[in-house]
Design an enzyme around this catalytic site. Structure first.
Site, PDB file in Angstrom:
ATOM      1  N   ARG A  21       0.817  -1.218   0.000  1.00  0.00           N
ATOM      2  CA  ARG A  21       0.000   0.000   0.000  1.00  0.00           C
ATOM      3  C   ARG A  21       0.857   1.276   0.000  1.00  0.00           C
ATOM      4  O   ARG A  21       0.529   2.280   0.627  1.00  0.00           O
ATOM      5  CB  ARG A  21      -0.973   0.004   1.188  1.00  0.00           C
ATOM      6  CG  ARG A  21      -2.052  -1.060   1.107  1.00  0.00           C
ATOM      7  CD  ARG A  21      -2.994  -0.979   2.287  1.00  0.00           C
ATOM      8  NE  ARG A  21      -2.326  -1.402   3.504  1.00  0.00           N
ATOM      9  CZ  ARG A  21      -2.738  -1.122   4.733  1.00  0.00           C
ATOM     10  NH1 ARG A  21      -3.844  -0.409   4.906  1.00  0.00           N
ATOM     11  NH2 ARG A  21      -2.083  -1.554   5.790  1.00  0.00           N
ATOM     12  N   GLU A  22       1.942   1.192  -0.768  1.00  0.00           N
ATOM     13  CA  GLU A  22       2.860   2.330  -0.812  1.00  0.00           C
ATOM     14  C   GLU A  22       2.162   3.603  -1.294  1.00  0.00           C
ATOM     15  O   GLU A  22       2.399   4.698  -0.776  1.00  0.00           O
ATOM     16  CB  GLU A  22       4.047   2.014  -1.737  1.00  0.00           C
ATOM     17  CG  GLU A  22       4.953   0.908  -1.236  1.00  0.00           C
ATOM     18  CD  GLU A  22       4.553  -0.481  -1.715  1.00  0.00           C
ATOM     19  OE1 GLU A  22       5.422  -1.367  -1.733  1.00  0.00           O
ATOM     20  OE2 GLU A  22       3.367  -0.677  -2.066  1.00  0.00           O
ATOM     21  N   LYS A  24      -1.076   4.364  -1.181  1.00  0.00           N
ATOM     22  CA  LYS A  24      -2.047   4.839  -0.182  1.00  0.00           C
ATOM     23  C   LYS A  24      -1.360   5.758   0.827  1.00  0.00           C
ATOM     24  O   LYS A  24      -1.818   6.886   1.087  1.00  0.00           O
ATOM     25  CB  LYS A  24      -2.679   3.652   0.534  1.00  0.00           C
ATOM     26  CG  LYS A  24      -3.478   4.043   1.788  1.00  0.00           C
ATOM     27  CD  LYS A  24      -3.826   2.840   2.634  1.00  0.00           C
ATOM     28  CE  LYS A  24      -4.385   3.261   3.983  1.00  0.00           C
ATOM     29  NZ  LYS A  24      -5.635   4.038   3.912  1.00  0.00           N
ATOM     30  N   LYS A 115     -20.623   3.862  -7.777  1.00  0.00           N
ATOM     31  CA  LYS A 115     -19.946   2.579  -7.993  1.00  0.00           C
ATOM     32  C   LYS A 115     -19.644   2.324  -9.473  1.00  0.00           C
ATOM     33  O   LYS A 115     -20.438   2.651 -10.359  1.00  0.00           O
ATOM     34  CB  LYS A 115     -20.813   1.440  -7.441  1.00  0.00           C
ATOM     35  CG  LYS A 115     -21.052   1.522  -5.941  1.00  0.00           C
ATOM     36  CD  LYS A 115     -19.773   1.457  -5.146  1.00  0.00           C
ATOM     37  CE  LYS A 115     -20.004   1.617  -3.660  1.00  0.00           C
ATOM     38  NZ  LYS A 115     -20.714   0.511  -3.044  1.00  0.00           N
ATOM     39  N   ASN A 120     -17.347  -2.883  -6.110  1.00  0.00           N
ATOM     40  CA  ASN A 120     -17.237  -2.013  -4.937  1.00  0.00           C
ATOM     41  C   ASN A 120     -16.193  -0.919  -5.144  1.00  0.00           C
ATOM     42  O   ASN A 120     -15.805  -0.236  -4.209  1.00  0.00           O
ATOM     43  CB  ASN A 120     -16.885  -2.830  -3.686  1.00  0.00           C
ATOM     44  CG  ASN A 120     -16.918  -1.985  -2.419  1.00  0.00           C
ATOM     45  OD1 ASN A 120     -17.680  -1.044  -2.310  1.00  0.00           O
ATOM     46  ND2 ASN A 120     -16.053  -2.311  -1.462  1.00  0.00           N
ATOM     47  N   ARG A 532      -8.474   4.887  -0.029  1.00  0.00           N
ATOM     48  CA  ARG A 532      -9.252   3.989   0.825  1.00  0.00           C
ATOM     49  C   ARG A 532      -9.138   2.556   0.310  1.00  0.00           C
ATOM     50  O   ARG A 532      -9.465   2.259  -0.841  1.00  0.00           O
ATOM     51  CB  ARG A 532     -10.713   4.431   0.839  1.00  0.00           C
ATOM     52  CG  ARG A 532     -11.671   3.456   1.492  1.00  0.00           C
ATOM     53  CD  ARG A 532     -11.575   3.493   2.995  1.00  0.00           C
ATOM     54  NE  ARG A 532     -12.662   2.728   3.599  1.00  0.00           N
ATOM     55  CZ  ARG A 532     -12.540   2.021   4.704  1.00  0.00           C
ATOM     56  NH1 ARG A 532     -11.386   1.980   5.342  1.00  0.00           N
ATOM     57  NH2 ARG A 532     -13.573   1.366   5.209  1.00  0.00           N
ATOM     58  N   CYS A 661     -25.538   4.292   0.158  1.00  0.00           N
ATOM     59  CA  CYS A 661     -24.728   5.419  -0.314  1.00  0.00           C
ATOM     60  C   CYS A 661     -24.064   5.113  -1.640  1.00  0.00           C
ATOM     61  O   CYS A 661     -23.846   3.965  -2.001  1.00  0.00           O
ATOM     62  CB  CYS A 661     -23.668   5.790   0.719  1.00  0.00           C
ATOM     63  SG  CYS A 661     -22.482   4.498   1.087  1.00  0.00           S
ATOM     64  N   HIS A 712     -16.550  12.555   2.940  1.00  0.00           N
ATOM     65  CA  HIS A 712     -15.328  12.191   2.237  1.00  0.00           C
ATOM     66  C   HIS A 712     -14.450  13.400   1.946  1.00  0.00           C
ATOM     67  O   HIS A 712     -13.346  13.253   1.429  1.00  0.00           O
ATOM     68  CB  HIS A 712     -15.661  11.457   0.941  1.00  0.00           C
ATOM     69  CG  HIS A 712     -16.293  10.122   1.180  1.00  0.00           C
ATOM     70  ND1 HIS A 712     -17.656   9.964   1.312  1.00  0.00           N
ATOM     71  CD2 HIS A 712     -15.765   8.891   1.359  1.00  0.00           C
ATOM     72  CE1 HIS A 712     -17.934   8.689   1.541  1.00  0.00           C
ATOM     73  NE2 HIS A 712     -16.800   8.029   1.582  1.00  0.00           N
ATOM     74  N   CYS A 744     -22.464   9.695   5.463  1.00  0.00           N
ATOM     75  CA  CYS A 744     -21.824   8.387   5.622  1.00  0.00           C
ATOM     76  C   CYS A 744     -21.142   8.367   6.987  1.00  0.00           C
ATOM     77  O   CYS A 744     -21.203   9.343   7.746  1.00  0.00           O
ATOM     78  CB  CYS A 744     -20.817   8.153   4.490  1.00  0.00           C
ATOM     79  SG  CYS A 744     -20.516   6.395   4.141  1.00  0.00           S
TER      80      CYS A 744
END
Length: 773
Positions: A21-22, A24, A115, A120, A532, A661, A712, A744
Site C-alpha cells: 500500500r505504498e 495509499k 460505484k 465495490n 481507501r 450510499c 469524504h 456516511c
C-alpha cells in the site's frame, strides 16, 4: 493436437496501491503536507513500474498501461479531456484541480461519487453541461506511455484509454445536455490522442468500453459508427497504423454490438467469459477472420483459482469456434482489470498455516498472471483437457477443499425452511411508526455509525492481535473510547447516539470475524476509492453465528446515556456478501440467506438487551444489481428478501434503520421501499436533492435521512450551508419524515473536523426546528 491459431497473453489493468500500500500512504502524506508532489509522483512511478515488471516476469506479452491512477481512472479522463466543472477552473494547477474534484475544497464541493458498474470500486462522476468545453490535456498520459515503451518495449506496452462512449455513459448531465450533444465535442480530442499515440509507434490501443455490456448498450449502439467506423466508414478513432482493441467486461456483450464488431475494422475484442454468457454469443455468430479475441477466462474480480472442470469446456468451445477461421487469433487474459483483487497469496501466512485447504484454491493478482500463462501454454501444446498434467494440482486442491469443508446440515435446513411469514414485520409502517423513537424531537439528529479511527485505536487492536494485551484490557480501553464517543455526542446535543465502532476494523470484516465460514487475509487489500483500501473476507463454508456480535458494546454505550437511545449497528446481508469474495459452489442468494439468518438472531439479541433502534446498513444493495435488465428483478427479489429476513423479527416498537450510499437508486426505488426499513439514511451531499426527489417520486412514506454534508471531504460544512440543505429538503418532504445526519460514517475523518462539522449540523437542525414552531 496442436492448435493452429496464434495465441498470446495479455492484461487489462493491475492493482494500483502497491504490494504494501505504498501509494495509499504516500497520498495521505501528501494531503497532510508531509511530502511534496515530486515525492508522491516518484512513489507512484515506482509502484507502476514494479507492476509492469511483475507482468513481464510472469510471461504477459500484451501489458495494458494507462489505467494506473493517483485516485480514480475516470477522474483522470475528466482531467485529460479538460471536462472539469467550472467551479474548479480557478485552480491553475492540474494536481490541485484533480484532488479538489476528488475531495472538495472550502466552498467547492467535490464531484459526485458512485460505484463502477456492479463492483465495490467508486469512481468520480463527470459533470457535463452546455458550458463544458473539452480541451486536450494528455501530457501526463503520453508521458506514461513513453515510460512504458522505454521499460517494456513498444510491442508489450499497450495503451489503455477509457472509451468515449463509456465516459459519456458514466457522466451526469443537465437538462440541455446528452451523450449525443457531448460526443461531437469529445471526438476531436480522442482523434488527437490516437494520432499522438501513432506518432510514438504504438501498434495497438486498448479502448475500454464496458458500458457496451450494460443497460446503456442500446443507447450507445447508434454512436458506434461515428466513433469506431464500420466496414466501409472510418470512425473518429480510426487510424491506419493503430489497431483498436475494444475491451468489455462484467457481462455478456449485446448481440447487436457483437454483430457490428464482426463487420467493422476493429482489430480485437475482449469478452468476459466468467460473467454473462459470451460463449453463446460467440457460438451464435462465429468469429470473424483476421481479428483477435481477448479471452477473459481468469476471473479478474474473484480470488478463486481456476477450476479445470469449469474452464476446459468453455475454452474447448471457444477453440472450436475460432478454429473455423484460421486467420483469427486469441489472447488469454483476466476477465477484467486485476485492480479488484489483492496482489499475492504469498503474503498470507495464516492461510498457509491454518487453512491449508483454502490456501490451495486461492489466486490473487500475481497468481492469476501465472494462470493466464499456464492456460496459454496448455492450449498451445494441444493438451486442453480437465485431466491434463498441468491441471492436476488445481484439481487436487479443489478436491481437498471440498472434502475439508462439507455442507453444514443445520444451516442448509434452516435456509430451506424460510417462509413468507419470516419476511414480514408484525405490522405495516403506518401502524408501527407511532410506537418508535418516542423520545426524539422532530428533525432528530444522528450519525451513520462510525467515529474517527485514531492511531491509538488501531494500535490497540494490533496489540490484542499480537497477544501483547489481554482481551479484558482491550475491552476496558474500547469501553473508555465508547464513553468518550457518547460524551462528545451528548455535549454536541445529538438526539440518537451511536457507540462509534472503535472495535471495528471494517463494517464487513468485523461481522465476518464473528461468523463461522469466513476466512481473512493479512495483506489482501483492494482499492475502494482514492487511498481507501479494504480487505474483503472470503466466504469458504456455510455460515453460522456462534455468539452475540454487538450486544456487549451496545450495553456499554447505552449505560453511558440514561436519556437518549443508542443505535445498534449491523451491516446487512447483501452488503456483507457483495463486499466479500463469495463462494462459487452455491448461489449468491443462498449465501445472502445464510447471512440474513445470522443477522436475524443478532437483531433479536439486541432487542432483548433493550435496544430500540437498530441500523442494518445496506450500502451495496444497489451495487450488486446485474448489468442486464433481464436479470434485475430476480436479484432484487432475493436481495430485498434477505434484508427483510434479517429484520422482520423486530417488534413494532423497534425502529429499523438502514443506510445506503454512492449508488444510482432511480432504477430500483420500489425495491428500496420494499425492504420496509423505518428510516433510510442516504448519501445526498454530492448529488443535490436528486435522491430525495427519487424517493418522493414513488410516494415514499417512511422516514428518510438525507446526508447534509460530505464526509469524504475534509472541509467542515458551514452552518448556513446545512440550513440551506435542510430547507431544501423541507420543500420536498414534511419535517416529520426527516432525520438529520451526515451522508456516511465518520471513520476516515479526524476528531477536530468531526466535532466542528457535527456542531454545525446540530445547530442548523435546532435553528430549522425552531422555525417550524
Amino acid at each position: 493436437m496442436t492448435i493452429a491459431v496464434e495465441i498470446d497473453t495479455g492484461t487489462l489493468g493491475f492493482p494500483r496501491m502497491g504490494p504494501n500500500r505504498e501509494l495509499k500512504f504516500a497520498l495521505e502524506k501528501y494531503w497532510r503536507g508531509a511530502i511534496t508532489q515530486e515525492q508522491l509522483n516518484k512513489i507512484a512511478v515506482d509502484v507502476e513500474t514494479q507492476n509492469w515488471h511483475t507482468q513481464v516476469e510472469r510471461g504477459i506479452q500484451r501489458i495494458g498501461v494507462g489505467m494506473f491512477s493517483l485516485y480514480d481512472h475516470v477522474l483522470d479522463w475528466t482531467l485529460y479531456l479538460g471536462c472539469e466543472p467550472q467551479r474548479f477552473t480557478k485552480l491553475t494547477s492540474d494536481v490541485d484541480r484533480y484532488f479538489a474534484m476528488a475531495r472538495g475544497l472550502d466552498g467547492i464541493p467535490a464531484l459526485d461519487m458512485t460505484k463502477w458498474f456492479d463492483s465495490n470500486y467508486h469512481y468520480e462522476v463527470p459533470e457535463l453541461n452546455v458550458h463544458t468545453t473539452p480541451k486536450a490535456n494528455f501530457k501526463n498520459f503520453i508521458d506514461t506511455i513513453k515510460r512504458a515503451q522505454s521499460t517494456l518495449g513498444k510491442n508489450k506496452a499497450v495503451p489503455v484509454i477509457l472509451g468515449p462512449l463509456t465516459y459519456l455513459a458514466l457522466a451526469k448531465y443537465d437538462d440541455n445536455t446528452s451523450i449525443a450533444s457531448m460526443l461531437p465535442k469529445l471526438l476531436p480530442l480522442y482523434t488527437l490522442l490516437i494520432n499522438q499515440l501513432a506518432a510514438l509507434g504504438v501498434p495497438e490501443v486498448q479502448v475500454h468500453e464496458p458500458s457496451l455490456v450494460g443497460a446503456h448498450a442500446s443507447k450507445l449502439l447508434p454512436h458506434l459508427v461515428s466513433v469506431y467506423g464500420d466496414n466501409t466508414t472510418a470512425g473518429a478513432l480510426t487510424h491506419p497504423n493503430v489497431n483498436l482493441h475494444i475491451a468489455t467486461y462484467f457481462e455478456a456483450i449485446d448481440d447487436d454490438v457483437y454483430k457490428w464488431f464482426a463487420t467493422s475494422k476493429i482489430a480485437a475484442l475482449s469478452l468476459d467469459f466468467t460473467r454473462g454468457d459470451n460463449l453463446s454469443v460467440l457460438q451464435k455468430f462465429g468469429f470473424p477472420s483476421g481479428k483477435r479475441l481477448g479471452v477473459g477466462i481468469v476471473d479478474g474480480r474473484g480470488v478463486w483459482k481456476i477450476a479445470p472442470s469449469t474452464i476446459t469446456p468453455i475454452l474447448s468451445s471457444i477453440l472450436e469456434v475460432i478454429s473455423r477461421n484460421p486467420n483469427a487469433a486469441l489472447t488469454i487474459q483476466p476477465s477484467s482489470s486485476l485492480q479488484h483483487v489483492p496482489y499475492t497469496t504469498k503474503a498470507e501466512v495464516d492461510f498457509q498455516a491454518n487453512l491449508s485447504s483454502l490456501y490451495g484454491v486461492l489466486s490473487f493478482a500475481y497468481e492469476k498472471l501465472d494462470e493466464v500463462k499456464l492456460i496459454s501454454n496448455i492450449i498451445k501444446d494441444g493438451q486442453l483437457t480437465n485431466s491434463t498434467t498441468a491441471f492436476q494440482a488445481a484439481n487436487a486442491a479443489w478436491a481437498t477443499y471440498y472434502k475439508e469443508n462439507p455442507a453444514k446440515q443445520a444451516v442448509q435446513t434452516r435456509v430451506k425452511s424460510v417462509t413468507e411469514a419470516d419476511l414480514k414485520r408484525p405490522s405495516d409502517f403506518a401502524t408501527r411508526r407511532p410506537h418508535q423513537m418516542k423520545s426524539c424531537p422532530i428533525l432528530p439528529t444522528t450519525t451513520i455509525g462510525s467515529f474517527p479511527q485514531t492511531a491509538q485505536i488501531r494500535g490497540l487492536r494490533r496489540q490484542l492481535k499480537l497477544g501483547k494485551i489481554t482481551q479484558q484490557a482491550y475491552e476496558a480501553q474500547i469501553d473508555a473510547q465508547i464513553a468518550y464517543n457518547i460524551g462528545v455526542q451528548d455535549a454536541l446535543g445529538l438526539d440518537i447516539l451511536v457507540h462509534g465502532e472503535p472495535e471495528r476494523t471494517d463494517m464487513v470484516e468485523f461481522f465476518a470475524e464473528k461468523l463461522n465460514g469466513f476466512a481473512f487475509s493479512q495483506n489482501g487489500w483492494v482499492q475502494s476509492y482514492g487511498s481507501r483500501c479494504v480487505r474483503p473476507p472470503v466466504i469458504y463454508a456455510d455460515l453460522e453465528r456462534p455468539l452475540d456480535m454487538t450486544v456487549r458494546e451496545f450495553k456499554v454505550a447505552q449505560g453511558f446515556s440514561a436519556y437518549k437511545p443508542v443505535k445498534g449497528m449491523l451491516t446487512g446481508p447483501v452488503t456483507i456478501l457483495n463486499w466479500s469474495f463469495p463462494r462459487l459452489d452455491i448461489t449468491r442468494k443462498e449465501q445472502a440467506y445464510q447471512l440474513a439468518l445470522c443477522l436475524r438472531d443478532e437483531v433479536a439479541a439486541l432487542e432483548k438487551a433493550g435496544c430500540t433502534i437498530i441500523q442494518v446498513d445496506e450500502p451495496a444493495l444497489r451495487e450488486g444489481m446485474p448489468l442486464k435488465l433481464s436479470k434485475k428483478d430476480a436479484y432484487l427479489r432475493w436481495a430485498v428478501d434477505a434484508f427483510r429476513l434479517s429484520t422482520a423479527v423486530a417488534a413494532n416498537a423497534t425502529s429499523i434503520h438502514t443506510h445506503m450510499c454512492y449508488c444510482e437508486f432511480n432504477d430500483c426505488m420500489p425495491s428500496i421501499d420494499e425492504i420496509d426499513a423505518d428510516v433510510n439514511s442516504i448519501e445526498n451531499a454530492r448529488s443535490g436533492d436528486e435522491t430525495i426527489r427519487a424517493f418522493k417520486s414513488i410516494g415514499y412514506k417512511k422516514d428518510l435521512g438525507p446526508g447534509v454534508y460530505d464526509i469524504h471531504s475534509p472541509v467542515v460544512p458551514p452552518k448556513d450551508e446545512i440550513i440551506a440543505k435542510l430547507e431544501s429538503f423541507l420543500k420536498l418532504l414534511p419535517a416529520k419524515q426527516l432525520v438529520v445526519n451526515p451522508d456516511c460514517g465518520l471513520k476516515t475523518r479526524r476528531w477536530p473536523e468531526t466535532i466542528a462539522a457535527l456542531k454545525n449540523m446540530v445547530e442548523a437542525a435546532h435553528q430549522v426546528r425552531s422555525s417550524l414552531k
